[in-house]
Design a protein around this motif. Structure first.
Motif, PDB file in Angstrom:
ATOM      1  N   ALA A  77      18.882 -28.674  23.273  1.00 57.87           N
ATOM      2  CA  ALA A  77      17.526 -28.300  23.705  1.00 57.87           C
ATOM      3  C   ALA A  77      16.589 -29.495  23.620  1.00 57.87           C
ATOM      4  CB  ALA A  77      17.009 -27.137  22.851  1.00 57.87           C
ATOM      5  N   TYR A  78      16.734 -30.302  22.591  1.00 56.43           N
ATOM      6  CA  TYR A  78      15.903 -31.485  22.438  1.00 56.43           C
ATOM      7  C   TYR A  78      16.154 -32.486  23.565  1.00 56.43           C
ATOM      8  CZ  TYR A  78      14.251 -35.965  20.693  1.00 56.43           C
ATOM      9  OH  TYR A  78      13.641 -37.180  20.581  1.00 56.43           O
ATOM     10  N   VAL A  79      17.409 -32.776  23.840  1.00 53.77           N
ATOM     11  CA  VAL A  79      17.751 -33.724  24.906  1.00 53.77           C
ATOM     12  C   VAL A  79      17.221 -33.204  26.244  1.00 53.77           C
ATOM     13  CG1 VAL A  79      19.678 -34.706  26.225  1.00 53.77           C
ATOM     14  CG2 VAL A  79      19.739 -34.714  23.728  1.00 53.77           C
ATOM     15  N   LYS A  80      17.357 -31.912  26.489  1.00 51.98           N
ATOM     16  CA  LYS A  80      16.855 -31.321  27.732  1.00 51.98           C
ATOM     17  C   LYS A  80      15.336 -31.478  27.823  1.00 51.98           C
ATOM     18  CE  LYS A  80      16.798 -27.144  30.484  1.00 51.98           C
ATOM     19  NZ  LYS A  80      17.106 -25.730  30.549  1.00 51.98           N
ATOM     20  N   ALA A  81      14.624 -31.241  26.731  1.00 47.46           N
ATOM     21  CA  ALA A  81      13.162 -31.374  26.723  1.00 47.46           C
ATOM     22  C   ALA A  81      12.735 -32.815  26.977  1.00 47.46           C
ATOM     23  CB  ALA A  81      12.596 -30.869  25.392  1.00 47.46           C
ATOM     24  N   VAL A  82      13.450 -33.766  26.396  1.00 47.65           N
ATOM     25  CA  VAL A  82      13.135 -35.180  26.617  1.00 47.65           C
ATOM     26  C   VAL A  82      13.378 -35.546  28.075  1.00 47.65           C
ATOM     27  CG1 VAL A  82      13.838 -37.547  26.073  1.00 47.65           C
ATOM     28  CG2 VAL A  82      13.496 -35.887  24.227  1.00 47.65           C
ATOM     29  N   GLU A  83      14.510 -35.130  28.625  1.00 48.01           N
ATOM     30  CA  GLU A  83      14.816 -35.425  30.026  1.00 48.01           C
ATOM     31  C   GLU A  83      13.775 -34.809  30.956  1.00 48.01           C
ATOM     32  OE1 GLU A  83      18.859 -34.146  30.612  1.00 48.01           O
ATOM     33  OE2 GLU A  83      19.653 -36.056  29.860  1.00 48.01           O
ATOM     34  N   GLU A  84      13.332 -33.584  30.664  1.00 48.14           N
ATOM     35  CA  GLU A  84      12.309 -32.936  31.486  1.00 48.14           C
ATOM     36  C   GLU A  84      10.976 -33.680  31.403  1.00 48.14           C
ATOM     37  OE1 GLU A  84      12.379 -28.910  30.047  1.00 48.14           O
ATOM     38  OE2 GLU A  84      14.108 -28.374  31.302  1.00 48.14           O
ATOM     39  N   ALA A  85      10.634 -34.189  30.223  1.00 50.44           N
ATOM     40  CA  ALA A  85       9.393 -34.948  30.070  1.00 50.44           C
ATOM     41  C   ALA A  85       9.435 -36.208  30.941  1.00 50.44           C
ATOM     42  CB  ALA A  85       9.168 -35.316  28.605  1.00 50.44           C
ATOM     43  N   TYR A  86      10.574 -36.878  30.956  1.00 50.03           N
ATOM     44  CA  TYR A  86      10.711 -38.076  31.787  1.00 50.03           C
ATOM     45  C   TYR A  86      10.652 -37.715  33.269  1.00 50.03           C
ATOM     46  CZ  TYR A  86      11.505 -41.492  28.140  1.00 50.03           C
ATOM     47  OH  TYR A  86      11.331 -42.355  27.082  1.00 50.03           O
ATOM     48  N   GLN A  87      11.289 -36.609  33.657  1.00 56.15           N
ATOM     49  CA  GLN A  87      11.252 -36.193  35.055  1.00 56.15           C
ATOM     50  C   GLN A  87       9.826 -35.850  35.483  1.00 56.15           C
ATOM     51  OE1 GLN A  87      14.112 -33.011  35.118  1.00 56.15           O
ATOM     52  NE2 GLN A  87      15.842 -34.400  35.402  1.00 56.15           N
ATOM     53  N   ARG A  88       9.076 -35.140  34.630  1.00 56.55           N
ATOM     54  CA  ARG A  88       7.684 -34.802  34.956  1.00 56.55           C
ATOM     55  C   ARG A  88       6.835 -36.058  35.112  1.00 56.55           C
ATOM     56  NH1 ARG A  88       8.605 -30.863  31.114  1.00 56.55           N
ATOM     57  NH2 ARG A  88       7.555 -32.093  29.511  1.00 56.55           N
ATOM     58  N   ALA A  89       7.178 -37.106  34.378  1.00 55.61           N
ATOM     59  CA  ALA A  89       6.429 -38.367  34.450  1.00 55.61           C
ATOM     60  C   ALA A  89       6.850 -39.215  35.653  1.00 55.61           C
ATOM     61  CB  ALA A  89       6.617 -39.152  33.154  1.00 55.61           C
ATOM     62  N   GLY A  90       7.809 -38.733  36.434  1.00 56.24           N
ATOM     63  CA  GLY A  90       8.216 -39.460  37.635  1.00 56.24           C
ATOM     64  C   GLY A  90       9.406 -40.381  37.460  1.00 56.24           C
ATOM     65  N   TRP A  91      10.022 -40.375  36.301  1.00 54.31           N
ATOM     66  CA  TRP A  91      11.201 -41.213  36.080  1.00 54.31           C
ATOM     67  C   TRP A  91      12.399 -40.553  36.744  1.00 54.31           C
ATOM     68  CZ3 TRP A  91      11.841 -45.097  31.874  1.00 54.31           C
ATOM     69  CH2 TRP A  91      10.611 -45.553  31.398  1.00 54.31           C
ATOM     70  N   GLU A  92      13.350 -41.369  37.147  1.00 53.13           N
ATOM     71  CA  GLU A  92      14.585 -40.874  37.723  1.00 53.13           C
ATOM     72  C   GLU A  92      15.764 -41.461  36.973  1.00 53.13           C
ATOM     73  OE1 GLU A  92      14.899 -41.459  41.933  1.00 53.13           O
ATOM     74  OE2 GLU A  92      12.808 -40.925  42.243  1.00 53.13           O
ATOM     75  N   LYS A  93      16.809 -40.657  36.843  1.00 55.81           N
ATOM     76  CA  LYS A  93      18.023 -41.167  36.215  1.00 55.81           C
ATOM     77  C   LYS A  93      18.736 -42.075  37.203  1.00 55.81           C
ATOM     78  CE  LYS A  93      19.775 -38.029  32.764  1.00 55.81           C
ATOM     79  NZ  LYS A  93      20.868 -37.133  32.401  1.00 55.81           N
ATOM     80  N   VAL A  94      19.197 -43.195  36.704  1.00 58.05           N
ATOM     81  CA  VAL A  94      20.005 -44.096  37.512  1.00 58.05           C
ATOM     82  C   VAL A  94      21.238 -44.470  36.718  1.00 58.05           C
ATOM     83  CG1 VAL A  94      18.075 -45.058  38.823  1.00 58.05           C
ATOM     84  CG2 VAL A  94      18.769 -46.133  36.697  1.00 58.05           C
ATOM     85  N   ARG A  95      22.275 -44.765  37.438  1.00 55.31           N
ATOM     86  CA  ARG A  95      23.501 -45.190  36.784  1.00 55.31           C
ATOM     87  C   ARG A  95      23.391 -46.684  36.521  1.00 55.31           C
ATOM     88  NH1 ARG A  95      28.959 -46.586  38.690  1.00 55.31           N
ATOM     89  NH2 ARG A  95      30.310 -46.189  36.931  1.00 55.31           N
ATOM     90  N   VAL A  96      23.389 -47.055  35.270  1.00 52.50           N
ATOM     91  CA  VAL A  96      23.265 -48.459  34.902  1.00 52.50           C
ATOM     92  C   VAL A  96      24.489 -48.857  34.088  1.00 52.50           C
ATOM     93  CG1 VAL A  96      21.917 -50.139  33.606  1.00 52.50           C
ATOM     94  CG2 VAL A  96      20.760 -48.312  34.834  1.00 52.50           C
ATOM     95  N   LYS A  97      25.076 -49.952  34.495  1.00 49.59           N
ATOM     96  CA  LYS A  97      26.211 -50.478  33.742  1.00 49.59           C
ATOM     97  C   LYS A  97      25.815 -51.858  33.242  1.00 49.59           C
ATOM     98  CE  LYS A  97      30.875 -52.128  34.074  1.00 49.59           C
ATOM     99  NZ  LYS A  97      31.096 -53.472  34.495  1.00 49.59           N
ATOM    100  N   LEU A  98      25.618 -51.967  31.950  1.00 55.40           N
ATOM    101  CA  LEU A  98      25.289 -53.255  31.360  1.00 55.40           C
ATOM    102  C   LEU A  98      26.368 -53.639  30.365  1.00 55.40           C
ATOM    103  CD1 LEU A  98      21.485 -52.875  30.571  1.00 55.40           C
ATOM    104  CD2 LEU A  98      22.530 -54.111  32.452  1.00 55.40           C
ATOM    105  N   ASN A  99      26.901 -54.785  30.555  1.00 48.66           N
ATOM    106  CA  ASN A  99      27.842 -55.328  29.593  1.00 48.66           C
ATOM    107  C   ASN A  99      27.177 -56.602  29.082  1.00 48.66           C
ATOM    108  OD1 ASN A  99      29.865 -56.794  28.276  1.00 48.66           O
ATOM    109  ND2 ASN A  99      31.470 -55.857  29.514  1.00 48.66           N
ATOM    110  N   TRP A 100      26.722 -56.562  27.837  1.00 43.64           N
ATOM    111  CA  TRP A 100      25.934 -57.669  27.302  1.00 43.64           C
ATOM    112  C   TRP A 100      26.707 -58.982  27.276  1.00 43.64           C
ATOM    113  CZ3 TRP A 100      21.109 -56.966  27.748  1.00 43.64           C
ATOM    114  CH2 TRP A 100      20.592 -55.669  27.669  1.00 43.64           C
ATOM    115  N   GLU A 101      28.016 -58.899  27.202  1.00 43.75           N
ATOM    116  CA  GLU A 101      28.807 -60.131  27.212  1.00 43.75           C
ATOM    117  C   GLU A 101      28.657 -60.847  28.563  1.00 43.75           C
ATOM    118  OE1 GLU A 101      33.086 -61.778  25.650  1.00 43.75           O
ATOM    119  OE2 GLU A 101      32.984 -59.700  26.295  1.00 43.75           O
ATOM    120  N   HIS A 102      28.454 -60.096  29.635  1.00 42.66           N
ATOM    121  CA  HIS A 102      28.270 -60.712  30.948  1.00 42.66           C
ATOM    122  C   HIS A 102      27.007 -61.572  30.978  1.00 42.66           C
ATOM    123  CE1 HIS A 102      30.873 -57.383  33.029  1.00 42.66           C
ATOM    124  NE2 HIS A 102      31.518 -58.052  32.097  1.00 42.66           N
TER     125      HIS A 102
END
Length: 153
Positions: A77-102
């Protein structure tokens, strides 16, 4: 970063083949004493609910599995509430692949090491082609122009 501080923004951009946009503004802020990671944060995060309180568990009155299910539901429920807050603020989920060694490999390449030298320094035994591909992909994502030359083989 030492080169940037020592030689200035223009020399740093030229040495590493970086485009003025968006790196010139970031580099100027960095030299002025701002956080080097500041350019990663574009938006202020929205206000989110506080994390849930994890209910205490009394083994004498509640089976462990039931307690785990309550905790799991509270966290979901907490994770869902956080995700909804970000969505209401206009944020979108994107697939990000970061490998810090790169990022380390890219920095080594910009410092003039050959692909073979970078592969030798990699945490795992990697072939040169894998290192070259990872660095070139990251450089393209960041808009960094890699110069041909030493160690191109």
């Amino acid at each position: 970063m030492a080169y940037l501080r020592e030689h200035g923004v223009e020399a740093w951009l030229e040495r590493y083949g970086l485009p003025e946009e968006p790196y010139e503004e970031w580099a100027s802020e960095y030299v002025a004493g701002h956080s080097p990671m500041g350019w990663w944060v574009v938006y202020t995060p929205p206000k989110t609910p506080p994390p849930p309180e994890i209910p205490s568990w009394d083994p004498a009155s509640e089976p462990a599995e039931r307690w785990r299910e309550k905790v799991h539901r509270a966290l979901e429920a907490y994770v869902k509430a956080v995700e909804e807050a970000y969505q209401r603020a206009g944020w979108e989920k994107v697939r990000v692949k970061l490998n810090w060694e790169h990022f380390t490999w890219l920095a080594l390449r910009l410092e003039g090491l050959s692909w073979a030298e970078i592969a030798d320094r990699a945490a795992l035994a990697l072939d040169v082609a894998a290192v070259r591909l990872a660095v070139k992909r990251l450089a393209a994502q960041l808009g960094v122009r890699l110069k041909s030359g030493r160690g191109e083989h």
